[in-house]
Design a protein around this motif. Structure first.
Motif, PDB file in Angstrom:
ATOM      1  N   LEU A  33      -2.190  -1.177  -3.110  1.00 27.62           N
ATOM      2  CA  LEU A  33      -1.579  -1.169  -4.440  1.00 27.62           C
ATOM      3  C   LEU A  33      -2.172  -2.201  -5.398  1.00 27.62           C
ATOM      4  CD1 LEU A  33       2.189  -0.519  -3.631  1.00 27.62           C
ATOM      5  CD2 LEU A  33       0.623   0.988  -4.826  1.00 27.62           C
ATOM      6  N   ASN A  57      -1.940  -1.420 -14.187  1.00 27.13           N
ATOM      7  CA  ASN A  57      -1.577  -2.631 -13.459  1.00 27.13           C
ATOM      8  C   ASN A  57      -1.619  -3.774 -14.467  1.00 27.13           C
ATOM      9  OD1 ASN A  57      -1.487  -4.980 -11.911  1.00 27.13           O
ATOM     10  ND2 ASN A  57      -2.654  -4.073 -10.226  1.00 27.13           N
ATOM     11  N   ASP A  62       0.832  -1.192   0.000  1.00 30.30           N
ATOM     12  CA  ASP A  62       0.000   0.000   0.000  1.00 30.30           C
ATOM     13  C   ASP A  62       0.876   1.255   0.000  1.00 30.30           C
ATOM     14  OD1 ASP A  62       0.780   0.481   2.776  1.00 30.30           O
ATOM     15  OD2 ASP A  62      -0.590  -1.139   3.265  1.00 30.30           O
ATOM     16  N   LEU A  64       5.534   3.239  -7.339  1.00 33.23           N
ATOM     17  CA  LEU A  64       4.888   1.989  -7.726  1.00 33.23           C
ATOM     18  C   LEU A  64       5.904   0.881  -8.019  1.00 33.23           C
ATOM     19  CD1 LEU A  64       2.260   3.501 -10.183  1.00 33.23           C
ATOM     20  CD2 LEU A  64       1.871   2.806  -7.809  1.00 33.23           C
TER      21      LEU A  64
END
Length: 236
Positions: A150, A200, A136, A185
């Motif tokens: 995430l 993603n 996260d 990220l």
């Protein structure tokens, strides 16, 4: 050897199938008019040999080659000789056939492929480094620190001075830049595929020539990012 044919010209595929039928050791599994469809097939299927055209619209044969991990043997088929030197930089490319292809020359190419198939020891292990990833991170929204999971993020879009973070539960509008968000990220999950979008890669539903489908969002993929995207997906 199990093989597939990738060529945007129907007549070229017909000729290659006819030549393959002359060689008992060859088994044609499928034929494709573009490299993207071949990639989707290769996710679920293993082949020993690919007959690959270089000049194809949208995603060329050389673009396709750059996406491969643990690639099978490849025989390039083309009417343009100028890429021969570049092609043989890859050790899995066993021959370079100029169209029109005649049977004696075709047989020589198959002999090379078979010898290389027998003599080479394929290494199937990926050399990926284990990475410790936080699950996260926090964003500042209206003077509040909001924790975002995430793996739940499927799309991040730049909109002017703001970033729209889309998750499975809700969307978050954050005053930031795409570059700052990208730095937070993990590479194992996220990839910037366009100047305005980070996705993603685990959430991809479908891939077209110049776009990906995530949830109901169709996201453009810049040409420079396509090889990296395909490589990330572990297609082979």
């Amino acid at each position: 050897m199990d093989c597939i044919i990738i060529d945007d010209e129907k007549m070229a595929r017909v000729i290659l199938k006819t030549l393959c039928n002359e060689i008992k050791s060859l088994n044609i599994l499928e034929e494709f008019s573009n490299a993207i469809e071949a990639m989707k097939y290769l996710i679920e299927n293993k082949v020993n040999l690919i007959f690959l055209d270089i000049h194809m619209p949208g995603f060329s044969g050389l673009d396709f080659i750059k996406t491969l991990k643990n690639p099978p043997k490849i025989i390039l088929t083309t009417s343009d000789p100028k890429f021969a030197i570049e092609a043989f930089e890859y050790d899995f490319i066993v021959d370079y056939l100029l169209k029109p292809i005649e049977l004696p020359r075709f047989k020589k190419a198959i002999d090379r492929a078979e010898k290389k198939e027998i003599s080479s020891i394929k290494e199937t292990k990926n050399s990926l480094k284990p990475v410790d990833v936080n699950n996260d991170f926090y964003v500042n929204i209206d003077r509040r620190l909001i924790k975002i999971d995430l793996p739940s993020i499927y799309l991040i879009e730049a909109k002017g001075d703001y970033i729209n973070i889309k998750t499975e539960e809700k969307d978050y509008k954050v005053h930031s830049t795409l570059k700052k968000i990208e730095e937070k990220l993990p590479d194992s999950l996220f990839l910037k595929i366009h100047r305005s979008f980070i996705i993603n890669t685990k959430k991809i539903i479908d891939i077209e020539d110049n776009s990906v489908l995530i949830k109901k969002d169709v996201i453009p993929v810049s040409r420079s990012k396509r090889p990296e995207l395909m490589k990330r997906l572990d297609l082979l």
